[in-house]
Write an enzyme that holds these catalytic residues in place. Structure first.
Site, PDB file in Angstrom:
ATOM      1  N   GLY A  57       0.823  -1.206   0.000  1.00  0.00           N
ATOM      2  CA  GLY A  57       0.000   0.000   0.000  1.00  0.00           C
ATOM      3  C   GLY A  57       0.853   1.250   0.000  1.00  0.00           C
ATOM      4  O   GLY A  57       2.081   1.195   0.080  1.00  0.00           O
ATOM      5  N   SER A 113       2.692   4.172   1.570  1.00  0.00           N
ATOM      6  CA  SER A 113       3.302   4.262   2.893  1.00  0.00           C
ATOM      7  C   SER A 113       3.361   5.684   3.429  1.00  0.00           C
ATOM      8  O   SER A 113       3.855   5.905   4.540  1.00  0.00           O
ATOM      9  CB  SER A 113       4.718   3.681   2.860  1.00  0.00           C
ATOM     10  OG  SER A 113       5.526   4.392   1.945  1.00  0.00           O
ATOM     11  N   TYR A 149      -3.894   8.663   4.923  1.00  0.00           N
ATOM     12  CA  TYR A 149      -3.102   7.451   5.169  1.00  0.00           C
ATOM     13  C   TYR A 149      -3.448   6.871   6.532  1.00  0.00           C
ATOM     14  O   TYR A 149      -3.674   5.664   6.673  1.00  0.00           O
ATOM     15  CB  TYR A 149      -1.615   7.787   5.072  1.00  0.00           C
ATOM     16  CG  TYR A 149      -0.689   6.713   5.600  1.00  0.00           C
ATOM     17  CD1 TYR A 149      -0.431   5.568   4.851  1.00  0.00           C
ATOM     18  CD2 TYR A 149      -0.089   6.834   6.856  1.00  0.00           C
ATOM     19  CE1 TYR A 149       0.401   4.574   5.337  1.00  0.00           C
ATOM     20  CE2 TYR A 149       0.744   5.848   7.341  1.00  0.00           C
ATOM     21  CZ  TYR A 149       0.992   4.720   6.584  1.00  0.00           C
ATOM     22  OH  TYR A 149       1.821   3.738   7.075  1.00  0.00           O
ATOM     23  N   CYS A 197       9.995   2.067  11.289  1.00  0.00           N
ATOM     24  CA  CYS A 197      10.823   0.893  11.035  1.00  0.00           C
ATOM     25  C   CYS A 197      11.814   1.212   9.921  1.00  0.00           C
ATOM     26  O   CYS A 197      11.487   1.143   8.730  1.00  0.00           O
ATOM     27  CB  CYS A 197       9.966  -0.314  10.675  1.00  0.00           C
ATOM     28  SG  CYS A 197      10.915  -1.850  10.547  1.00  0.00           S
TER      29      CYS A 197
END
Length: 257
Positions: free
Chosen positions: A71, A73, A133, A163
């Site tokens: 998807g 980000s 988002y 991350c």
């Protein structure tokens, strides 16, 4: 017995970091992305979109676990978010339940709660998205809940902080999820025979962290990394970074479309 794990969005940033960390002798990784993927020694690769129902049905065949990273980000126009992040997540969950997948791990985000104050983040923090988002991550969590309650699918939603290989900004000192710890969290969930539906925070054991890791630790997750190791090298936080969980890039005016 060989386990098969499907990773959507496998060519993206997180997928690239996790692929080598999730490989093991008794596991076959099936990697799916709209972008070409390099062939791996034991990996199966599929070039397809998460919005393609037929492709997802084929991709989920004989799969034990789906790790749904695919998807947009970052923020994007609503039509794009709706098509890929919302409809795409529905397509993945629908394919997974028809294929008899045991567990779906959904990459949710801190941006599902981005407009909460950046002072405390309990496990049950109510959605307060900062962008389209972020809204898509709230919808993904809601879909996961419904697919568990209605169809019995095990779904883990991980509200991922940041991350990346190493922290870059001062904000990351509280939000960082090291790639190694991310793999540890996912492995803890995969090891459980059944976990129902859960929403947990995805972060490392950061000295400056405000995300509760109690629910993640209840899965067997034991983080080992701390962003504080990189504190001397990061750039300073902005005012919005300190005020909101979502930070400057998502809560500031530049996130508008």
């Amino acid at each position: 017995m060989t386990e098969r794990v499907l990773i959507t969005g496998a060519a993206g940033g997180m997928g690239t970091l996790l692929r080598p960390r999730l490989g093991r002798p008794d596991r076959v990784l099936r990697l799916l992305d709209v972008a070409p993927l390099p062939p791996g020694d034991d990996a199966e690769t599929i070039e397809a979109s998460v919005t393609d129902a037929d492709a997802m049905a084929a991709a989920c065949r004989d799969v034990d676990v789906v790790i749904h990273l695919g998807g947009h980000s970052r923020e994007a126009p609503w039509a794009d978010i709706l098509s890929v992040n919302v409809d795409g997540t529905h397509t993945v969950l629908e394919a997974a339940r028809h294929a008899g997948v045991r567990l779906v791990i959904f990459a949710s985000s801190n941006h599902a709660v981005g407009f909460h104050p950046a002072t405390s983040a309990p496990d049950d923090l109510f959605p307060r998205p900062d962008t389209y988002y972020g809204v898509s991550k709230v919808v993904g969590e809601a879909l996961g809940s419904m697919y568990h309650d209605r169809y019995g699918l095990n779904v883990l939603c991980v509200r991922i902080g940041t991350c990346i290989e190493r922290p870059v900004t001062e904000r990351h000192l509280g939000t960082w999820l090291s790639p190694d710890d991310c793999a540890r969290l996912f492995e803890a969930a995969i090891a459980l025979p059944s976990l129902g539906f859960r929403v947990v925070w995805g972060a490392s054991a950061n000295t400056r962290g405000v995300y509760s890791l109690n629910a993640a630790r209840a899965l067997g997750y034991e983080p080992r990394d701390d962003a504080e190791s990189y504190a001397a090298d990061v750039t300073p936080a902005s005012e919005l970074d300190l005020r909101y969980i979502g930070g400057q890039d998502f809560c500031g005016p530049e996130a508008d479309h």
